[in-house]
Design an enzyme around this catalytic site. Structure first.
Site, mmCIF file in Angstrom:
data_model
loop_
_atom_site.group_PDB
_atom_site.id
_atom_site.type_symbol
_atom_site.label_atom_id
_atom_site.label_comp_id
_atom_site.label_asym_id
_atom_site.label_seq_id
_atom_site.Cartn_x
_atom_site.Cartn_y
_atom_site.Cartn_z
ATOM 1 N N ASP A 232 0.850 -1.190 0.000
ATOM 2 C CA ASP A 232 0.000 0.000 0.000
ATOM 3 C C ASP A 232 0.887 1.242 0.000
ATOM 4 O O ASP A 232 2.101 1.162 0.199
ATOM 5 C CB ASP A 232 -0.956 0.021 1.201
ATOM 6 C CG ASP A 232 -0.242 -0.321 2.506
ATOM 7 O OD1 ASP A 232 0.892 0.161 2.710
ATOM 8 O OD2 ASP A 232 -0.814 -1.069 3.320
ATOM 9 N N ASP B 276 1.238 5.103 1.608
ATOM 10 C CA ASP B 276 0.813 6.095 2.593
ATOM 11 C C ASP B 276 1.359 7.462 2.197
ATOM 12 O O ASP B 276 2.406 7.565 1.540
ATOM 13 C CB ASP B 276 1.313 5.723 3.988
ATOM 14 C CG ASP B 276 0.715 4.415 4.487
ATOM 15 O OD1 ASP B 276 -0.379 4.062 4.009
ATOM 16 O OD2 ASP B 276 1.341 3.761 5.337
ATOM 17 N N ASP C 237 9.848 5.056 13.521
ATOM 18 C CA ASP C 237 10.554 4.034 14.279
ATOM 19 C C ASP C 237 11.934 3.696 13.717
ATOM 20 O O ASP C 237 12.953 3.888 14.376
ATOM 21 C CB ASP C 237 9.693 2.773 14.416
ATOM 22 C CG ASP C 237 9.051 2.343 13.102
ATOM 23 O OD1 ASP C 237 9.455 2.852 12.033
ATOM 24 O OD2 ASP C 237 8.158 1.480 13.138
#
Length: 463
Positions: free
Chosen positions: A72, A74, A166
């Site tokens: 996907d 983002d 992260d």
């Protein structure tokens, strides 16, 4: 002249407020805008036309660098969730800890996030963001006594957002208009070195969200990356913090790992890091038993192969496989204690599922399919009369048959049983009749017909 050439090849100068970022041109990273999903490209263009910034971010950029097809796309932006909602008619704001916007484009959904900050800026900086970037100045960032983030609705600029991510390989921003990658922490280099490295102090970041430890194991397995030693170091100490995470989040992360197409490697990575106690504690029991390990290995290999071939894979089937060794163990124990086979199996199923409620929070919607698959296993032993024909017509036959093959592959049942059912499915009527095995399996008890009062031979008549 020389400076212009160097800038063109190795990246242009960083804009104000983004010191330390490397802006890499197409010649360095090789990602073309034509490789982007049309919906993601349209989302970025709509944001740009409205005066906002829009970048494809995170895993999609990482996967394109690794020559993989992103699952996907983002988008990250300096527009607030409310701004994004106004720009896209088919969109909705979701989330409590940090609000995001789902932009619907046909059957696809693009996840749009506003640049995040760390919530610890001085007042002057907050005022600057509010005035210059159309972002709210009031931080809302709460943590619990363990350092875990409870609320994170703090907006900032792209540099802040990169620092809040992260791993370095996920802090990459692709500008479709310029075909440039903004790299703040050496993520492109880490991709090429196949290294998973935490941004900032690993202990602090893991305390903010202990699920990051599970993500590290999952990403390392999925991408076949090495975990940076400094990133790995605090994991053994902080693993118990996973006990404070809601079971539903743990289940979601377990599902991502098991359905990643690299489940076998991921399970072994979890155990190597000592994280399975927080996600799949049942692995200790299963992998220490040779028969259980063979069965789970066969199940995970099969699932990985199906996903690699773009075939559907059922979470209920996979969790049913993970729990089967415990069901089998409990079933045999109940039979040894004197219970009859079928009641013992149903009791074992309920006992194991009840026990797992507090550990993994497997949704109850999976219970039905798991129980049907388990309950059908003894019926494969019954190969005489009409029983095989009735079993073929059962709605869960195919899933139960695939489960039987796993049991045969692991040595739990005779391989001949799986081969018999494989032949029986495709055989003609005459061949099926010839294949039937007389007196296989327990015979059903014949029910005595109750006589109505007044009929001959009844107790009422005899009286």
């Amino acid at each position: 002249m020389i400076r212009r050439i160097i800038s063109k090849v190795f990246g242009r100068k960083s804009p104000p407020g983004t010191s330390g970022v490397k802006i890499l041109p197409l010649a360095v990273h090789g990602i073309r805008r034509s490789q982007l999903d049309d919906c993601a490209l349209k989302t970025c263009e709509t944001l740009a036309q409205a005066g906002f910034k829009g970048y494809v971010v995170g895993g999609a950029v990482r996967d394109l660098l690794l020559a993989k097809t992103p699952k996907d796309f983002d988008v990250a932006t300096d527009a607030t969730p409310e701004d994004v909602r106004r720009l896209f008619r088919r969109s909705r704001i979701i989330g409590r800890r940090f609000q995001i916007v789902h932009v619907m484009c046909g059957r696809e959904t693009i996840e749009v996030t506003t640049f995040r900050a760390n919530g610890q800026k001085e007042a002057d900086d907050e005022d600057e963001y509010a005035a210059g970037d159309n972002l709210p100045a009031t931080p809302r960032r709460l943590t619990d006594e363990h350092g875990r983030l409870l609320s994170d609705n703090v907006f900032g600029n792209m540099a802040d957002d990169a620092a809040r991510r992260d791993f370095t390989i996920n802090a990459l921003y692709y500008d479709p208009a310029r075909e440039e990658v903004h790299d703040y922490f050496g993520g492109v280099a880490d991709c090429r070195k196949h290294m998973l490295r935490m941004i900032g102090d690993p202990e602090t970041r893991f305390r903010e969200d202990p699920v990051r430890m599970l993500r590290a194991a999952r990403l390392a397995a999925k991408l076949d990356f090495h975990i940076d030693p400094d990133t790995r170091k605090p994991v053994a100490t902080l693993a118990p913090l996973l006990a404070n995470i809601p079971r539903a989040r743990i289940f979601d992360e377990a599902l991502k790992l098991l359905m990643s197409g690299h489940a076998l490697r991921g399970v072994h990575q979890l155990r190597a890091e000592g994280l399975h106690h927080g996600m799949l504690p049942l692995l200790d029991t299963i992998l220490d038993d040779p028969a259980g390990e063979r069965f789970i290995t066969a199940a995970l290999k099969t699932t990985d192969a199906r996903i690699a071939e773009d075939k559907p894979a059922s979470p209920a089937f996979l969790f049913g496989a993970l729990l089967w060794p415990q069901v089998l163990q409990r079933w045999r124990a109940l039979e040894a204690a004197g219970e009859k086979p079928q009641p013992a199996l149903f009791t074992a199923m309920d006992d194991v599922l009840d026990e797992q409620r507090g550990k993994l929070a497997i949704p109850r919607r999976y219970d039905g399919m798991m129980k049907e698959i388990w309950a059908l296993q003894p019926r494969f032993e019954q190969r005489g009369g009409q029983r095989p024909y009735r079993l073929l017509e059962h709605p869960r036959f195919r899933a139960a048959y695939d489960f039987l093959l796993l049991r045969a592959e692991s040595g739990e049942v005779d391989a001949e049983l799986g081969e018999w059912w494989t032949r029986f499915q495709d055989a003609s009527d005459d061949e099926r009749a010839a294949m039937l095995i007389a007196d296989s399996g327990p015979k059903p008890r014949r029910r005595r017909k109750r006589r109505k009062p007044g009929e001959a031979g009844s107790e009422g008549a005899a009286a």
